[in-house]
Write an enzyme that holds these catalytic residues in place. Structure first.
Site, PDB file in Angstrom:
ATOM      1  N   CYS A 115       7.126 -12.689 132.605  1.00 47.97           N
ATOM      2  CA  CYS A 115       7.046 -11.666 131.545  1.00 47.97           C
ATOM      3  C   CYS A 115       7.645 -10.326 131.967  1.00 47.97           C
ATOM      4  CB  CYS A 115       5.592 -11.462 131.120  1.00 47.97           C
ATOM      5  SG  CYS A 115       4.890 -12.947 130.390  1.00 47.97           S
ATOM      6  N   HIS A 252       5.453  -4.651 127.131  1.00 50.02           N
ATOM      7  CA  HIS A 252       5.461  -6.111 127.011  1.00 50.02           C
ATOM      8  C   HIS A 252       4.360  -6.491 126.023  1.00 50.02           C
ATOM      9  CE1 HIS A 252       5.237 -10.302 127.731  1.00 50.02           C
ATOM     10  NE2 HIS A 252       4.126 -10.245 128.437  1.00 50.02           N
ATOM     11  N   ASN A 282       3.381 -13.749 122.435  1.00 49.01           N
ATOM     12  CA  ASN A 282       3.961 -13.368 123.728  1.00 49.01           C
ATOM     13  C   ASN A 282       5.262 -14.158 123.930  1.00 49.01           C
ATOM     14  OD1 ASN A 282       4.608 -12.966 126.404  1.00 49.01           O
ATOM     15  ND2 ASN A 282       2.524 -13.262 127.177  1.00 49.01           N
TER      16      ASN A 282
HETATM   17  O1  UT7 Z   1       2.163 -11.795 129.719  1.00 47.95           O
HETATM   18  C1  UT7 Z   1       1.083 -11.784 130.586  1.00 47.95           C
HETATM   19  C2  UT7 Z   1       0.414 -13.061 130.452  1.00 47.95           C
HETATM   20  N1  UT7 Z   1      -0.725 -13.214 129.693  1.00 47.95           N
HETATM   21  C3  UT7 Z   1      -1.607 -12.318 129.305  1.00 47.95           C
HETATM   22  O2  UT7 Z   1      -1.468 -11.141 129.404  1.00 47.95           O
HETATM   23  C4  UT7 Z   1      -2.871 -12.848 128.734  1.00 47.95           C
HETATM   24  C5  UT7 Z   1      -4.044 -12.186 129.369  1.00 47.95           C
HETATM   25  N2  UT7 Z   1      -5.309 -12.650 128.849  1.00 47.95           N
HETATM   26  C6  UT7 Z   1      -5.691 -12.488 127.566  1.00 47.95           C
HETATM   27  O3  UT7 Z   1      -4.949 -11.983 126.750  1.00 47.95           O
HETATM   28  C7  UT7 Z   1      -7.087 -12.892 127.184  1.00 47.95           C
HETATM   29  O4  UT7 Z   1      -7.834 -13.158 128.348  1.00 47.95           O
HETATM   30  C8  UT7 Z   1      -7.128 -14.139 126.269  1.00 47.95           C
HETATM   31  C9  UT7 Z   1      -6.595 -13.781 124.893  1.00 47.95           C
HETATM   32  C10 UT7 Z   1      -6.325 -15.273 126.885  1.00 47.95           C
HETATM   33  C11 UT7 Z   1      -8.567 -14.609 126.097  1.00 47.95           C
HETATM   34  O5  UT7 Z   1      -9.366 -13.534 125.598  1.00 47.95           O
HETATM   35  P1  UT7 Z   1     -10.762 -13.214 126.307  1.00 47.95           P
HETATM   36  O6  UT7 Z   1     -11.407 -12.155 125.501  1.00 47.95           O
HETATM   37  O7  UT7 Z   1     -10.467 -12.916 127.758  1.00 47.95           O
HETATM   38  O8  UT7 Z   1     -11.542 -14.548 126.104  1.00 47.95           O
HETATM   39  P2  UT7 Z   1     -12.148 -15.532 127.216  1.00 47.95           P
HETATM   40  O9  UT7 Z   1     -11.074 -16.201 127.992  1.00 47.95           O
HETATM   41  O10 UT7 Z   1     -13.184 -14.773 127.961  1.00 47.95           O
HETATM   42  O11 UT7 Z   1     -12.820 -16.621 126.310  1.00 47.95           O
HETATM   43  C12 UT7 Z   1     -13.914 -16.305 125.435  1.00 47.95           C
HETATM   44  C13 UT7 Z   1     -14.348 -17.561 124.708  1.00 47.95           C
HETATM   45  C14 UT7 Z   1     -14.487 -18.768 125.629  1.00 47.95           C
HETATM   46  O12 UT7 Z   1     -15.603 -19.515 125.209  1.00 47.95           O
HETATM   47  P3  UT7 Z   1     -16.994 -19.409 126.011  1.00 47.95           P
HETATM   48  O13 UT7 Z   1     -16.707 -19.783 127.430  1.00 47.95           O
HETATM   49  O14 UT7 Z   1     -17.413 -17.971 125.882  1.00 47.95           O
HETATM   50  O15 UT7 Z   1     -17.858 -20.377 125.278  1.00 47.95           O
HETATM   51  C15 UT7 Z   1     -13.251 -19.573 125.374  1.00 47.95           C
HETATM   52  O16 UT7 Z   1     -13.424 -20.952 125.607  1.00 47.95           O
HETATM   53  O17 UT7 Z   1     -13.340 -17.925 123.752  1.00 47.95           O
HETATM   54  C16 UT7 Z   1     -12.985 -19.301 123.926  1.00 47.95           C
HETATM   55  N3  UT7 Z   1     -11.599 -19.498 123.538  1.00 47.95           N
HETATM   56  C17 UT7 Z   1     -11.220 -19.690 122.264  1.00 47.95           C
HETATM   57  N4  UT7 Z   1     -11.914 -19.781 121.118  1.00 47.95           N
HETATM   58  C18 UT7 Z   1     -11.224 -19.976 119.987  1.00 47.95           C
HETATM   59  C19 UT7 Z   1     -10.505 -19.489 124.334  1.00 47.95           C
HETATM   60  N5  UT7 Z   1      -9.399 -19.681 123.594  1.00 47.95           N
HETATM   61  C20 UT7 Z   1      -9.819 -19.822 122.314  1.00 47.95           C
HETATM   62  C21 UT7 Z   1      -9.148 -20.019 121.101  1.00 47.95           C
HETATM   63  N6  UT7 Z   1      -9.884 -20.096 119.963  1.00 47.95           N
HETATM   64  N7  UT7 Z   1      -7.803 -20.136 121.021  1.00 47.95           N
END
Ligand code: UT7
Length: 325
Positions: A115, A252, A282
């Site tokens: 990225c 980004h 992204n």
């Molecule tokens: O370019 C650089 C590369 N990438 C990034 O910058 C991404 C960086 N990370 C993020 O943007 C965020 O961490 C995410 C958008 C990937 C996730 O958001 P989060 O607020 O950190 O959520 P989380 O990973 O803590 O997950 C919260 C909950 C989980 O369930 P439990 O464990 O609380 O029961 C996940 O399993 O949300 C669940 N979850 C989803 N639910 C519905 C994860 N993906 C999904 C989804 N739909 N697509």
């Protein structure tokens, strides 16, 4: 005393026509429009058509950038293509773009910093232009991440999209004062201790397969704002500019929460942030030039504006640049 600077002459972009909405994704994985919008700010992303390659996206963006800059393809002597989704393991996708533009002189190569590829590309081209090795360059960020996503993994497949953006850069003598146009400073960082937090589980020398993107999203998120703000502070220190001097912040586009959090910590006015992640998801190395083009096309960015660019991604790699348009 005058100085040589890498001035951006124009930009162009290309998005595949197929729009994939959050609602459509909710039919294939256990997710919802509400979750995706709330956690990321993404509403939809574009998906390359069958047979549409990264080089095709890149060529469209390059042609648009040349037209916007009003320069002939034959005046380009360097092409750098930032991508993590090349057409083939080799040759570089950049040579396909070179051939597509009908250029047989100069050099073309790919650059891989995930990225952060566009910011790494800016720094690389800046060094080569200011060193006098080349005169006029195309920097392209182009990706078909849809090809390396695991479409059964809701934690990653909702986040990424396909697209391409390009800029034309030229070595120009500038007065050497605050009115200088072009790249004013670039700062690059990486830390391979984090390489397992965002990676592709395949490759020519490991598995002999292409592999799929894997990410510990929460871990990436945890590091992102601190790394971004740290490297932006370096850019401020190097130039003497502050958040108040910035006309536009073109980050980004991974997650709106990361962008807003970084801007808040840096003290950048929210009205100066260019956001396109809602429409593209992204797009990795393509995301900054796509956002840049958006703000140039709708005339938000004007000649003389001071623009802050930053990126962070797999590796981890991260970086920042200040450009006077
Ligand atoms: O370019 C650089 C590369 N990438 C990034 O910058 C991404 C960086 N990370 C993020 O943007 C965020 O961490 C995410 C958008 C990937 C996730 O958001 P989060 O607020 O950190 O959520 P989380 O990973 O803590 O997950 C919260 C909950 C989980 O369930 P439990 O464990 O609380 O029961 C996940 O399993 O949300 C669940 N979850 C989803 N639910 C519905 C994860 N993906 C999904 C989804 N739909 N697509």
């Amino acid at each position: 005393m005058s100085v040589t600077r890498s001035v951006i002459l124009g930009c162009g972009c290309y998005l595949p026509s197929r729009v994939l909405t959050n609602e459509e994704l909710a039919h294939t994985v256990d997710t919802s429009d509400e979750w995706i919008v709330q956690r990321t700010g993404i509403h939809e992303r574009r998906i390359a058509a069958t047979g549409e390659l990264t080089s095709d996206l890149a060529l469209h963006a390059a042609q648009a950038a040349l037209a916007h800059a009003k320069v002939d393809a034959q005046s380009i002597d360097l092409i750098v293509l930032a991508t993590s989704t090349p057409d083939n393991t080799f040759p570089a996708t950049a040579v396909s773009v070179q051939a597509g533009l009908g250029i047989t002189h100069g050099a073309a190569f790919d650059l891989q910093a995930v990225c952060s590829g566009f910011v790494y590309g800016l720094a690389t081209i800046d060094g080569l232009l200011r060193g006098g090795m080349f005169k006029r360059a195309l920097l392209i960020g182009a990706e078909t991440f849809s090809r390396i996503l695991d479409w059964t993994d809701r934690t990653t497949c909702v986040l990424f999209g396909d697209g391409a953006g390009a800029v034309v850069m030229e070595a120009q003598e500038q007065p050497g004062n605050a009115s200088d146009r072009g790249l004013l400073t670039t700062h690059l960082r990486s830390d391979g201790r984090h390489k397992q937090k965002l990676y592709v589980d395949g490759g020519p020398s490991s598995t002999g397969t292409v592999g799929h993107l894997r990410m510990e999203g929460r871990e990436v998120f945890r590091h992102a704002v601190a790394m971004i703000t740290d490297v932006v502070e370096d850019a401020f220190k190097a130039t003497g500019y502050t958040a108040a001097d910035i006309d536009w912040f073109v980050p980004h586009q991974a997650n709106k929460r990361i962008i807003d959090g970084s801007a808040h910590k840096l003290g950048i006015d929210p009205g100066k942030i260019v956001i396109t992640v809602d429409r593209h998801g992204n797009t990795s190395a393509a995301s900054i030039p796509l956002a840049l083009c958006d703000a140039i096309t709708d005339r938000r960015i004007k000649r003389g504006d001071l623009i802050l660019l930053e990126a962070m991604g797999g590796g981890f790699t991260w970086g920042a640049a200040l450009v006077r348009w």
